[in-house]
Design a protein around this motif. Sequence first.
Motif, mmCIF file in Angstrom:
data_model
loop_
_atom_site.group_PDB
_atom_site.id
_atom_site.type_symbol
_atom_site.label_atom_id
_atom_site.label_comp_id
_atom_site.label_asym_id
_atom_site.label_seq_id
_atom_site.Cartn_x
_atom_site.Cartn_y
_atom_site.Cartn_z
ATOM 1 N N VAL A 178 0.853 -1.203 0.000
ATOM 2 C CA VAL A 178 0.000 0.000 0.000
ATOM 3 C C VAL A 178 0.891 1.257 0.000
ATOM 4 O O VAL A 178 0.639 2.219 -0.734
ATOM 5 N N GLU A 179 1.945 1.200 0.801
ATOM 6 C CA GLU A 179 2.866 2.355 0.881
ATOM 7 C C GLU A 179 3.538 2.608 -0.477
ATOM 8 O O GLU A 179 3.642 3.740 -0.930
ATOM 9 N N ILE A 180 3.947 1.504 -1.114
ATOM 10 C CA ILE A 180 4.593 1.670 -2.428
ATOM 11 C C ILE A 180 3.592 2.270 -3.416
ATOM 12 O O ILE A 180 3.929 3.158 -4.203
ATOM 13 N N TYR A 181 2.356 1.773 -3.353
ATOM 14 C CA TYR A 181 1.320 2.262 -4.277
ATOM 15 C C TYR A 181 1.126 3.779 -4.128
ATOM 16 O O TYR A 181 0.894 4.484 -5.084
ATOM 17 N N ARG A 182 1.234 4.218 -2.872
ATOM 18 C CA ARG A 182 1.101 5.667 -2.635
ATOM 19 C C ARG A 182 2.086 6.453 -3.505
ATOM 20 O O ARG A 182 1.786 7.548 -3.956
ATOM 21 N N TRP A 183 3.262 5.874 -3.685
ATOM 22 C CA TRP A 183 4.328 6.620 -4.370
ATOM 23 C C TRP A 183 4.309 6.431 -5.884
ATOM 24 O O TRP A 183 4.648 7.341 -6.616
ATOM 25 N N ILE A 184 3.946 5.200 -6.337
ATOM 26 C CA ILE A 184 4.077 4.988 -7.794
ATOM 27 C C ILE A 184 2.756 4.653 -8.470
ATOM 28 O O ILE A 184 2.711 4.447 -9.680
ATOM 29 N N ARG A 185 1.718 4.566 -7.702
ATOM 30 C CA ARG A 185 0.376 4.311 -8.245
ATOM 31 C C ARG A 185 0.357 3.067 -9.137
ATOM 32 O O ARG A 185 0.927 2.063 -8.807
ATOM 33 N N ASP A 186 -0.254 3.175 -10.301
ATOM 34 C CA ASP A 186 -0.549 1.983 -11.102
ATOM 35 C C ASP A 186 0.665 1.219 -11.599
ATOM 36 O O ASP A 186 0.541 0.100 -12.083
ATOM 37 N N ALA A 187 1.815 1.842 -11.519
ATOM 38 C CA ALA A 187 3.014 1.120 -11.964
ATOM 39 C C ALA A 187 3.210 -0.157 -11.151
ATOM 40 O O ALA A 187 3.892 -1.089 -11.598
ATOM 41 N N LEU A 188 2.610 -0.229 -9.967
ATOM 42 C CA LEU A 188 2.794 -1.406 -9.114
ATOM 43 C C LEU A 188 1.891 -2.570 -9.539
ATOM 44 O O LEU A 188 2.155 -3.720 -9.206
ATOM 45 N N LEU A 227 -5.805 -5.823 -1.681
ATOM 46 C CA LEU A 227 -4.871 -4.710 -1.955
ATOM 47 C C LEU A 227 -5.561 -3.602 -2.727
ATOM 48 O O LEU A 227 -5.430 -2.417 -2.396
ATOM 49 N N GLU A 228 -6.322 -3.998 -3.754
ATOM 50 C CA GLU A 228 -6.966 -2.980 -4.590
ATOM 51 C C GLU A 228 -7.955 -2.150 -3.776
ATOM 52 O O GLU A 228 -8.086 -0.945 -3.971
ATOM 53 N N GLU A 229 -8.604 -2.848 -2.824
ATOM 54 C CA GLU A 229 -9.537 -2.101 -1.956
ATOM 55 C C GLU A 229 -8.761 -1.068 -1.134
ATOM 56 O O GLU A 229 -9.181 0.083 -0.977
ATOM 57 N N GLU A 230 -7.635 -1.529 -0.599
ATOM 58 C CA GLU A 230 -6.804 -0.608 0.204
ATOM 59 C C GLU A 230 -6.308 0.569 -0.664
ATOM 60 O O GLU A 230 -6.256 1.704 -0.229
ATOM 61 N N TRP A 231 -5.937 0.208 -1.870
ATOM 62 C CA TRP A 231 -5.414 1.249 -2.769
ATOM 63 C C TRP A 231 -6.471 2.309 -3.053
ATOM 64 O O TRP A 231 -6.161 3.486 -3.150
ATOM 65 N N LYS A 288 -8.706 3.320 -1.106
ATOM 66 C CA LYS A 288 -8.941 4.205 0.055
ATOM 67 C C LYS A 288 -7.890 5.322 0.130
ATOM 68 O O LYS A 288 -8.053 6.292 0.859
ATOM 69 N N LEU A 289 -6.770 5.122 -0.579
ATOM 70 C CA LEU A 289 -5.685 6.107 -0.457
ATOM 71 C C LEU A 289 -6.111 7.461 -1.010
ATOM 72 O O LEU A 289 -6.846 7.529 -2.000
ATOM 73 N N PRO A 290 -5.651 8.561 -0.402
ATOM 74 C CA PRO A 290 -5.996 9.902 -0.929
ATOM 75 C C PRO A 290 -5.367 10.095 -2.314
ATOM 76 O O PRO A 290 -4.302 9.527 -2.587
ATOM 77 N N PRO A 291 -6.011 10.878 -3.152
ATOM 78 C CA PRO A 291 -5.523 10.985 -4.528
ATOM 79 C C PRO A 291 -4.194 11.759 -4.682
ATOM 80 O O PRO A 291 -3.432 11.509 -5.585
ATOM 81 N N GLY A 292 -3.932 12.716 -3.821
ATOM 82 C CA GLY A 292 -2.725 13.570 -3.995
ATOM 83 C C GLY A 292 -1.439 12.770 -3.910
ATOM 84 O O GLY A 292 -1.378 11.727 -3.268
ATOM 85 N N ALA A 293 -0.436 13.287 -4.553
ATOM 86 C CA ALA A 293 0.876 12.622 -4.497
ATOM 87 C C ALA A 293 1.511 12.870 -3.133
ATOM 88 O O ALA A 293 1.380 13.951 -2.574
ATOM 89 N N PRO A 294 2.153 11.835 -2.588
ATOM 90 C CA PRO A 294 2.756 11.997 -1.248
ATOM 91 C C PRO A 294 4.032 12.839 -1.318
ATOM 92 O O PRO A 294 4.617 13.007 -2.380
ATOM 93 N N LYS A 295 4.428 13.346 -0.158
ATOM 94 C CA LYS A 295 5.679 14.115 -0.088
ATOM 95 C C LYS A 295 6.531 13.520 1.028
ATOM 96 O O LYS A 295 5.989 13.076 2.028
ATOM 97 N N PRO A 296 7.832 13.536 0.856
ATOM 98 C CA PRO A 296 8.688 13.034 1.935
ATOM 99 C C PRO A 296 8.556 13.921 3.181
ATOM 100 O O PRO A 296 8.388 15.134 3.057
#
Length: 2034
Positions: free
Chosen positions: A189-199, A214-218, A220-228
Amino acid sequence: MGDDSEWVKLPVDQKCEHKLWKARLSGYEEALKIFQKIKDEKSPEWSKYLGLIKKFVTDSNAVVQLKGLEAALVYVENAHVAGKTTGEVVSGIVSKVFNQPKARAKELGIEICLMYIEIEKGEAVQEELLKGLDSKNPKITVACIETLRKALSEFGSKIILLKPIIKVLPKLFESREKAIRDEAKLIAVEIYRWIRDALKAPLQNINSVQLKELEEEWCKLPPGAPKPTRFLRSQQELEAKLEQQQSAGGDAEGGGDDGDEVPQIDAYELLEAVEILSKLPKDFYDKIEAKKWQERKEALEAVEILVKNPKLEAGDYSDLVKALKKVVGKDTNVMLVALAAKCLTGLAVGLRKKFGQYAGHVVPTILEKFKEKKPQVVQALQEAIDAIFLTTTLQSISEDILAVMDNKNPTIKQQTSLFIARSFRHCTSSTLPKSLLKPFCAALLKHINDSAPEVRDAAFEALGTALKVVGEKAVNPFLADVDKLKLDRIKECSEKVELVYGKKAGATADKRESKALPGKTVASGAAGDKDVKDAAAPKSGPVKKASVTKASGPPKKGKPATSGATGGAGSKNKKGPDVKEIVEPELSVEVCEEKASVVLPPTCLQLLDSGNWKERLACMEEFQKAVELMDRTEMPCQALVRMLAKKPGWKETNFQVMQMKLHIVALVAQKGNFSKTSAQVVLDGLVDKIGDVKCGNNAKEALTAIAEACLLPWTAEQVMSMAFSQKNPKNQSETLNWLSNAIKEFGFSGLNVKAFISNVKTALAATNPAVRTSAITLLGVMYLYVGPSLRMFFEDEKTALLSQIDAEFEKMQGQTPPAPTRGTTKNTGGGTDEGEDGDEPDEGGSDVVDLLPRVEISDKITLELVSKIGDKNWKIRKEGLDEVSSIINEAKFIQPNIGELPAALKGRLNDSNKILVQQTLNILQQLAVAMGPNVKQHVKNLGIPIITVLGDSKNNVRAAALATVNAWAEQTGMKEWLEGEDLSEELKKENPFLRQELLGWLAEKLPALRSTPTDLILCVPHLYSCLEDRNGDVRKKAQDALPFFMMHLGYEKMAKATGKLKPTSKDQVLAMLEKAKVNMPAKPAAPAKTSSKPAGGAGPAKFQPVSAPVEDSMSSPAESKPDPKKARGGGVSSKAKGVQGKKMPSKASLKEEDDRSGPIFIVVPNGKEQRMKDEKALKVLKWNFTTPRDEYIEQLKMQMSSCVARWLQDEMFHSDFQHHNKALAVMVDHLESEKEGVISCLDLILKWLTLRFFDTNTSVLMKALEYLKSLFTLLSDEEYHLTENEASSFIPYLVLKVGEPKDVIRKDVRAILNRMCLVYPASKMFPFIMEGTKSKNSKQRAECLEELGCLVESYGMNVCQPTPGKALKEMAIHIGDRDNTVRNAALNTIVTVYNVHGDQVFKLIGNLSEKDMSMLEERIKRSAKRPAAAPIKQVEERPQRTQNLNSNANMLRKGPAEDMSSRLNQARSLSGHSEAAHTVPREFQLDLDEIENDNGTVRCEMPALVQHKLDDIFEPVLIPEPKIRAVSPHFDDMHSNTASTINFIISQVASGDINTSVQALTQIDEVLRQEDKSEAMSGHIDQFLIATFMQLRLIYHTHMADEKLDKDEIIKLYSCIIGNMISLFQMENLAREASTGVLKDLMHGLITLMLDSRIEDLEEGQQVFRSVNLLVVKVLEKSDQTNILSALLVLLQDSLLATAGSPKFSELVMKCLWRMVRLLPDTINSINLDRILLDIHIFMKVFPKEKLKQCKSEFPIRTLKTLLHTLCKLKGPKILDHLTMIDNKNESELEAHLCRMMKHSLDQMGSKSDKETEKGASRMDEKSSKAKVSDFLAEIFKKIGSKENTKEGLAELYEYKKKYSDADIEPFLKNSSQFFQSYVERGLRVIEMEREGKGRITSSTGISPQMEVSCVPTPTSTVSSVGNTNGEEVGPSVYLERLKILRQRCGLENTKQDDRPSLTLLSKPSVPTVVSSTDMLHSKLSQIRESREQHQHLDLDSNQMHSATTSSSSSSSSTAANIDDLKKRLERIKSSRK
C-alpha cells in the motif's frame, strides 16, 4: 569487590569492551553522555569508538543492549565518521536486535537504520534489510519490512529504491506467516502511494484474494501525491523551505515536486525482462515463408503470445523484425498484415529504446502499407508505428517519413500526416528544433492544398500540433505564404490539441514566445532558413500590414530598436515586410503611376521619358530628392521602381542619367520596405548594367541594397540565373565578383549552393578568362565557409582548371571567414540562446552536406548482391563486398535508403575471415562519408556492431574498427551513439580489448560534447567494473575516462552509482572519483564549438574526407600540439614543417601506420612542470623505490598517455623484452628529429629507462645505455640542464648499474655519468655517486669511488659536497674495506685529491687508523705526480645560474660560445703544440672552483666568431721586437670588414701559441692607441676581455707549468696583455662597455695572477705585479661602476663559498670593494642602486649574518656593513626606494638591516660612543681664538676622538706641540684608555716621519705600500671594545694580523711568506728607485694623504715590500720606537685575550 574496583578505573572505551555486563552498561552510559556533549561532528573523539558501535548494538545482555542502542543512535546522528560503520551495524541490528522480544529494542533498531539513511547511507541500509527478508526467523523478516516501509514513508521513493523491494513482494505474499503477509500488504500500500498503477503489473500474479484486498486498500488512499517528511542531511535546507511554505499555506513548490516525483518510477523499470528469442518455434522462419497463409498465421500467433511479455530482454532481433517487416510489406492476406503489425507493436513496447535500431527499416514499410483501407489493419499499423516512434527519435526517421509524404495515394498521405501530428505531441520545443520542423512544415504545407479533404484535415492537425508544441514564433516563418483562412484553421486545430507532456510543455513554449529574444530568433532564422525563399514575420499572419511595417521600420535604417517586439534584430525585422509584400499582387502600371504621383513632383513624372537627356537628368535629381525625404511607411517601393523602369527604363543611353537611376534604386531599397516583387522589376536591368564600365559600380551598390532588403540567398539566386541566361561575359564575371564580395559582407547563412554550382560550372567552362577567374575567386570565398567538401563538386573538371581551383583553396586555407557586416547575421552574435546555438553548428554542417547531389543506390542493392555477401564461400563474399565498394565509389554521395545492405554488412562484421572484416569496415567508412549525416539512422543497426569489432584480438582489425567508428561519429555526432542501452551493453562484455578501445574512444569524444543523453549513466556500473578489471590497460583506460564521464554526469550521480558495489570496491572507486573530481575538465563552451567547425573544416584541403576521422581520433593533447610548435619553431622552419607534415595522416583505414608516421613524443605545454608540481604536492607517487612496484609502472603509463604516441607506449610497456628493444630503436631514430618532444618528455623517458635497469635482459640494458649516451650528447648540444626532479629520479638507478659484473656495461655507465656532467652540475652529481659508495656491491663501491676521483680531478675540490672535509672522510672510510678493489679505488681517489689539493688533504681527512694512514702515505709517495694546481679533464661543467645579471652577461650565455671554443681547440691542435696535451688542462675552462659553489653565477662563454680559414695563421709568425707596442703590418685583404677583422684578431688573443697571441695583442694595442681608430673596438669589449682572461688562465694553468717554455716569453705575453688592458681602461667610453659577468671573470683572473707565487721567482715578476696593481685600479675607476661593484660582490660571494679557495683571494676582493666604497661619493649618482642592492640581498641570502660571523675573518661582515653604511649615508632614507628588484622584500635581511641603520643614524640620543662615532663631534673653527689653552686642547682631542676628523685633530695637535713644545697634554690623555694614548702617540710619530721624509724622495714611483688599516678608537676606558669605522667592535685578531703586516713591512720578518702579496695602487710600471722600506712608506704616505683625509680607512694593502727589504738600510730610531710600541701593544692584546 576487587573485580568491580578494577573496571571502574578503566577508560570508557575499554569498559565498553569489558567481559562484565555491569562494566559494559556503565561504559555505554558514559559513552552516551560523552556523545551528547561533543558538539563538533568532526571531533577526533568519535574515531575512538568507530570499531565499537557494532558491539553496542549486538550486546548479548538485553538490558545492556538497550543502553548500547541508545548510545549508538546518538553516535550515528552526530558523528562525522558514523557512515563507515553502516554495513556492520545494520547487519548487527537485523540479526541481533530485530529478533529481541522487547519492543523498545526493535524501535531503537529501526530508528538507527533510519538515521543511517538520513546520513546518506540509504543504499547500504536497504541492502542489509533486503538480506534480512531471507531470514528464517519471521520476527526479523517482519521488522525488516516494517523498517523499509517506514523509510519509504518518511524519505520517499527517490531515496528508497523500489525495484528490489517490488521484486521480493510476490514472495512475501506467499509466506506462511500471517505477520509477514500483513506487513507485505502494508508495504505494498505504501509503495502504491508513491508509484500508483506502476505497481499493478508486477503484482498481477499474486493470490487473487490478496490482490483484491490490496486494490480495496489502494482505493482508500488519498488521490494527492505523497511528499517526503524526512530529508537527507544534504536536503535539510529543502526541509526548512518546505516547512516555511506549509506555514505560508503555499503549495506551489509541492506541486513542482509532484511533477518530479510521479514520473520517476516507470512500471517498465520494475519488471523482469523475458528472453523470447530462444522460445520462438524452431520452424518459425520456415513457416513465416510458407505458402499457406494458415501456417504463416500460426508462426505469427506464436510470436504474438511471446511479445505480450511487457519487458523483453535485449538481443539480436534483426531476423525476426525482417521477417515481420516482410509480412507487413508484401503479404497479400491483410489479416496477417495486422497480426504482424501487432507483433511489431509488442516488440517495440517490450524492447523500448533497444528496438530503435530496427525502426529505420520498418517505418517506411508501415507507412506505405497505410494504402490498406480496412480499419482493423489501419488501426494495427497505427499502433505499431506509434509504438515504434517511442523507441526512436523523430530526427532519425524523418527522412523516411518525408519520402512517403510525396506519395500519390491520399490515404498514405493522410495517415502519414496524422502520424506526424501524433509524433509532434510527444515532442517538446527542444526535441523539435527548427531544422526538423522546416522540412515537415514544407511537406505539410503542400498537403493543406491537396484536393482530398482528409489529407488537408490531417495536415492542418499536424501543423496545429506543431504550433502548439513550439509556439507561433518558431512556426510562423514557415507559414509565411499561407492565407488567413488556412492560418485560422491551423490555429483552431492547435487549440484542440492536447500534448502528452500536459500544459507544461505548452506553457514553456508560450513563455518562450512571450519573451523577446531577438538574438535567438535571428539565430534560428540564420540556421533554419537556408533555402527558404520566404522569410519570417515577427508577428503572426493576420496582423494588418501597416502595423507590421511600423514595428519593423526603424531597425532597417539601422536605428536602435525601441520595443520588445522589434527586439533590435535588424534582419528579423527586415524579413517582416518581405513576407507581407510578397503576398501583395503585382501592381499594374496604372496603379503604380497613381501611387507614384502622390509622392513625386508632377514634373518629375512627365519628364521621365523626355527626349532630352538633360531633362531626364533633372527629373532624376528631383526623383532622388523626393525619395530621400520620403518616410519609410509612405514609400511605395514597387511604384517607384516601376516608374524608373518605364521607357527608356534600363535601356537609358546617357550614362549620367543611368547612374542616377541606379543610385535611386539603391536608395529605395535601403529606405523603403522593399519587397521581392519590387526587386523582380529591377533585377534584370541591374544585371544588364553590372558589367558597364561607367555604371557597373552603381549597379553593384543597388544589388547590395536589394540583397540587404530581400536577403542575399534569394537575391543571389535571381541575379546568378539572370547573368548566366545572358551571353555577355563582362556581366557574368562582374556578377560573380559582386557575389564574392556580397558573401563576405552578408555571410554564408542560408545560401543555396546547389543553385550556384551549375552556374559556376558554366562559368568555369567559359571561353572568356575573366569569367573563369571570377568563378575561381567566388569558389575561394565559398571555400572559406563550406570547407573542403566544396571541391567534390568539381572533381570531374579538367586537371589544369582543378589545379587553379586547388591553388585558390590553398590560399584560403587557414583563414577564417570574415564576420558579416550586413544583412541577417548582423545581430546574431550577442543574443544566441544556448539551445539554438547548439543546433546551429549541426545545421551549418548539414546544410553544406544537403547541397551534395545524392544518388539513390537502393535499386543496385539487389537480393542477388545481398545473398552474395552472405555466401558460404569467402571468395564470393569478397566479390559481393567489392561490388558494394565500387557502387559506393561510383555514386560518391548516396541517399540514406540502402535497402537490405545494412543487415548484410552487419553479418560480415563477425566474419571468420579477418580480411573480409577489414574490407567491411572500409566499406562502412566509405558509407559514412558517402551518406553524410543521414548515416545517423543506421547507427543502431550498423554503428553498434562496429563497436563490437573493437573487441577483436587482432590489432589491425581493432584499428580499422576504431577508424570506422570515428568516421561515423564525424558524420553523426555522438548523441545517437550514447542514446539507449547499446553502448552500455557493449561495455558490459568482459572483453579487455573491447573495453579498452571503447573507453579510450569515449575518453576522446566525451570532452568535446556540450551535453549527452541521460542514458550515459547506464555505462557507469560497467565503467566501475572496468576500474577493477584484471587487465591493466582496461583499468588505465577506465581511469582516463572517469573525469569525462563525471564532466557530464556530475560527481553526485557517479558517487551514488557506487552504491551497488562491494564495500571494498566501493572505497577504491570513491577514491578514484575524488581524484577524477580534481582533474575534471569544464564542459566546452558553446561558441568554441561553432568556431572550431570552420577551422577544422578548412584543414586538409586536398585530402579526401576519409582522413578526417583519423585526425579526429588522435588524442586530445595531440590536437593542441601544433600551437606550441608554431610558437617556438619560428626559426626552425624545417622542423615545424616536418611535424605538421606528420600531423595529417593520409590513409584512414590503416590507422596504425598513420600513428607510426606521426611524432612519437607530443609536446604538451607545461606538461613537465605540471608533473613536477603534482609530485611535489604528493598527488602522485614520488619516483623512489628499491624495486619498481606495479603502481609506479601504472602511474608512469598514465603520465605517458598524453605525451607519448599510443603505439610506442604499447611497445614500451609490453611484457616481452623484444618490444622494449623495438621501442628503444624507434626512440633512437627519432632522437634528432624530435628534440623538443624528447626534452618535454625527458622526465618520463628517464623514468622509463630506470625501469629497464631492473630488467634482467642484457640486450635491453645495452640498448638503453646506448640510447642514454646519444640522449645526453643531444641534451648537451641543446644546452639543456637537467631539473632536480629528473636527476633525482634517474641518477640513483644509473649508479646501481655501475656495479654490473659485465665490464662493457660498467664502461657505458661511466661514459654516461661523464656526459651527464655537461647537463647537470658535478657538485650535484657528487652526492648521488657518494651514496653509491654505501652499496653492498663491492664493484659498485669501487667504481663509484673511482668516479668521485675523476670528478675531483676534473672539477677541483668544490665538487665535494656537502663539504670537502665530510666527503673526504667518507671516502677515507673505504681505505679499510675488506675488498681489495674498493681499497685501491679509495686510495687512488684520495691520491687524486692530493694531487689537486696538496697536503691540506690530511687535515680534511682527519684521524685515520695507523694502518690506513700508512697505506695512504705509501700510495702518495708512490704516485709520481706532484701536486698540480689545476683540473685536467677537458670537460667544462655548465653550472646552472639563476641570478639575474645584466643583459651582456645573458648574451654571453647563448650558443655561439660552443662554436668558438671548438674553433679554438681546432686552432690549437693545428698549431703544433699538441705534444703537451697530456699535461694541458682545459685552457678556456671557467674557474669552476668559484662557480661550482655559487648558486647563481653566469656562465661566461666565448662570443660567436666569424669562421675563417685558419690554416694561414699557423705559418711561422714574425715575433715582434721586445718593445711591446711594435706596429704590425696591416691585416689581410680578405678581412676588409672591420668587425670581422677585429673578431678574428680577438680570437687569436686566446691562441695557445704565445707568438700568435702577442701578434694579435700588438695589433689591438695599435688600434687602441689611436683615438680615431679606437672606436672600432666598441661593441667588441666583452669579446676582447673574455679572450684576454682565457689567455691569462691558459698562461696560469699551462704555460707556467710547461718547463720547456722560456719564461721570458711568458713575461712578454703578460706585458702585452696588461699594457693592452691599461690602454683600454684609460678610455672611459670603452671601459664602460664591459659587462658584469666579464668584469667578474677579469678580476678573478687578475687577482689569481697576483697570488701566483711562480711569478715572484721570475726576474721581472715584481714589475708584473706592479703593472697588475695599476691595471686593477684602472679597472675599478674606469669601468661602469654598477657593473664592477656587482662583479666584485658576486666574486666575493663565490670566493667565500669556495671553502678550498685561498683566504688571501677573498681579502684582495674585499680590498677592491673598499676602494670602490671610497669612490662612492663621486660615483653614487651613476650607479644603478637597485641592481647593487639586489646583489647585496643575494649575498646576504647566501651568507646570512650568522654564517658571516662564523667566517674565520671578520672582514667580510665589516666590508658589507661599510658598503651599506656608506650607501645609507649618501642616499639617506631614499635608499629604501631602491629595493624594487628584490622579490620578497619582507623576507629580505637587507631591508631590515637598512631600516636599522636609518633608525640608528636618526636617533639623536645614543650612548657616548654612538654619538661620537655616528654623529661626530662638531668641527672646530680654526680661526677662532680661544682664551684658554685647555679649551683649545679639549677641542683638538674631541676631533681626534671623532671618526671624521681624527686625522685633522692629530695634525693640529702636532702643530700645537711644535709651537708650544712645553705644553702639557698629559691631563687630557690620562682620562682616556691606554689604547687611545698609544694611538695619539703613534699618530704624532707618523706625522713627524711624514713631514721629515717629504723632501728626501727623488721621484714618486707609486710602489710604496699604504699604511695599515687605521683604527679610530673611542676615548673610553675599556681596552677590548674597540670601535672600527663602522662602529662595530673589532676582535684582537685583527690587530695581530696588522702587527704581522707591519713587522713584514719593517723587515722584521722573513718576507718570503706563504701569504701572497697584496694589491697596491700603482702608476705605470717603471724601475723602482726606492732606498729602503721606510722611505717607501714615507713616500707612499705623503702621496695618498689627500685621499686618506677624504675617506678614512680600509685601503688596499701592499705587496711591494718583498723585493725592497733586501737592500739593507738602518731603520731610523722612530721606526724602532714604533716597533717597540707595537710589541708592547701586542703583549697588551694578548693579555686582554686571556
